[in-house]
Design an enzyme around this catalytic site. Structure first.
Site, mmCIF file in Angstrom:
data_model
loop_
_atom_site.group_PDB
_atom_site.id
_atom_site.type_symbol
_atom_site.label_atom_id
_atom_site.label_comp_id
_atom_site.label_asym_id
_atom_site.label_seq_id
_atom_site.Cartn_x
_atom_site.Cartn_y
_atom_site.Cartn_z
ATOM 1 N N ASP A 1 -4.574 2.067 -2.217
ATOM 2 C CA ASP A 1 -3.227 3.757 -2.513
ATOM 3 C C ASP A 1 -4.257 4.792 -2.560
ATOM 4 O OD1 ASP A 1 -0.757 2.010 -3.981
ATOM 5 O OD2 ASP A 1 -2.634 1.119 -4.970
ATOM 6 N N SER B 1 1.060 -1.327 0.412
ATOM 7 C CA SER B 1 -0.303 -0.300 0.009
ATOM 8 C C SER B 1 0.817 1.614 -0.111
ATOM 9 C CB SER B 1 -1.231 -0.268 1.004
ATOM 10 O OG SER B 1 -1.507 -1.009 1.155
ATOM 11 N N SER C 1 -3.405 -4.166 -3.416
ATOM 12 C CA SER C 1 -2.594 -2.878 -2.979
ATOM 13 C C SER C 1 -3.292 -1.503 -2.922
ATOM 14 C CB SER C 1 -1.629 -2.075 -3.956
ATOM 15 O OG SER C 1 -0.747 -1.239 -3.406
#
Length: 343
Positions: free
Chosen positions: A268, A228, A266
């Site tokens: 983001d 992340s 992830s």
């Protein structure tokens, strides 16, 4: 002083930086860290404070952009609904979000005893990344006192790398962490700044691309993207909420330049704020005036967001020292790889 990408001749883009090349080039913005390092515990808290006043009473314009929503952050829904930030921003590990939110709530109530009684409740904003590979995240070591220590240590001079929330993070198979960068923008013959701070914990090993085309190899077996990144963007340029959200979205271009593709696992996220627009919680008037950027000038901010994000991530990788963490797991420093490649 932290080692940065520019110490190795690595420059991202063409725009000039601010004097510190940091998010704290935005006047009034301060950053503080509290770091925990003991045995399998490698974690901490990082605080981003937009101004030195009462954040609840003097809210700043804010926006969020979720590039990929695999994350457990707090407060983003209200930031996007109301377009304001009314607490500092805290960053930490995934299991510390609730703890950090409580710390922000208690700090706000201490300054504003009417919260939740005579006036509205408060919206704490917390970002997180999973530092589990290098930190015993199940220990839930971060406390409210640690969050407060990060807040009280906030300064315009900030460390990068293995500090605060970045202590146990990994990025592109290397040691990740906290990084920052800024860009100076001239508008109406006056200097303004746009700064970025990242908590870098993303990217598949071997995918990192440097501005000169080199592809550093950390020599790990990681083959999936499951990290992340939290990006905090700050500026003193006045604008509308919609404009700030558009600028915040361009931070994703900086990640893409590095080789990231925002994988399934992830998280983001960008949280942006502008100290150039402040809202009075107790405003008595029916109408308020807001100064806003000429949309025809916004490309400069788009470029600044992309360049500063790219460089902030590289700074996090260069400033971070090699680490042996929980279970003897190792992460190499990008700075060590760069030194060896120069021989």
């Amino acid at each position: 002083m932290s080692v940065t990408a520019r110490d190795f001749g690595i420059v991202c883009g063409t725009m000039p930086t601010g004097p510190r090349n940091a998010i704290t080039d935005v006047p009034g913005v301060r950053v503080g860290h509290h770091t925990l390092r003991a045995g399998d515990i490698n974690t901490g808290v990082t605080a981003i404070v937009p101004h030195g006043g009462n954040m609840y009473r003097r809210k700043v314009l804010a926006a969020a952009d979720v590039i990929n929503g695999f994350g457990k952050s707090a407060g983003l829904v209200q930031v996007d609904e109301l377009g304001t930030l009314e607490t500092p921003i805290l960053l930490s590990n995934t299991f510390a979000v609730g703890t950090c939110a409580n710390a922000l709530i208690r700090e706000a109530i201490a300054q504003n005893p009417d919260i939740g009684r005579q006036t509205a409740t408060v919206n704490p904003v917390v970002g997180e990344c999973n530092d589990g590979p290098l930190n015993d995240i199940q220990a839930m070591a971060v406390t409210e006192d640690h969050a407060r220590l990060a807040l009280v240590s906030a300064s315009d001079e900030m460390a990068q790398g293995n500090v605060g929330a970045g202590t146990g993070m990994s990025c592109f198979g290397f040691k990740g962490g906290i990084g920052t960068s800024s860009r100076r923008i001239v508008l109406d013959a006056s200097d303004f700044h746009l700064g970025v701070l990242v908590l870098s914990n993303f990217g598949r090993a071997g995918d990192l691309v440097l501005p000169d085309g080199r592809r550093p190899s950390p020599k790990t077996t990681q083959d999936v993207e499951k990290g992340s990144v939290i990006i905090v963007l700050a500026t003193d340029i006045p604008m509308e909420h919609r404009q700030l959200q558009r600028v915040s979205r361009r931070c994703g271009a900086g990640l893409a330049r590095l080789g990231a593709f925002w994988g399934h696992g992830s998280g983001d996220i960008t949280v942006g704020f502008s100290t150039g627009v402040v809202f009075d919680h107790d405003e008595p008037a029916d109408f308020v005036q807001i100064r806003a950027l000429n949309e025809g000038r916004i490309d400069e901010l788009f470029r600044a967001a992309a360049e500063a994000t790219q460089e902030a991530v590289l700074n996090s990788l260069c400033a971070a020292e090699a680490m042996v963490g929980r279970g003897r797991q190792k992460r190499r420093s990008l700075a060590d790889w760069l030194r060896q490649s120069e021989r």
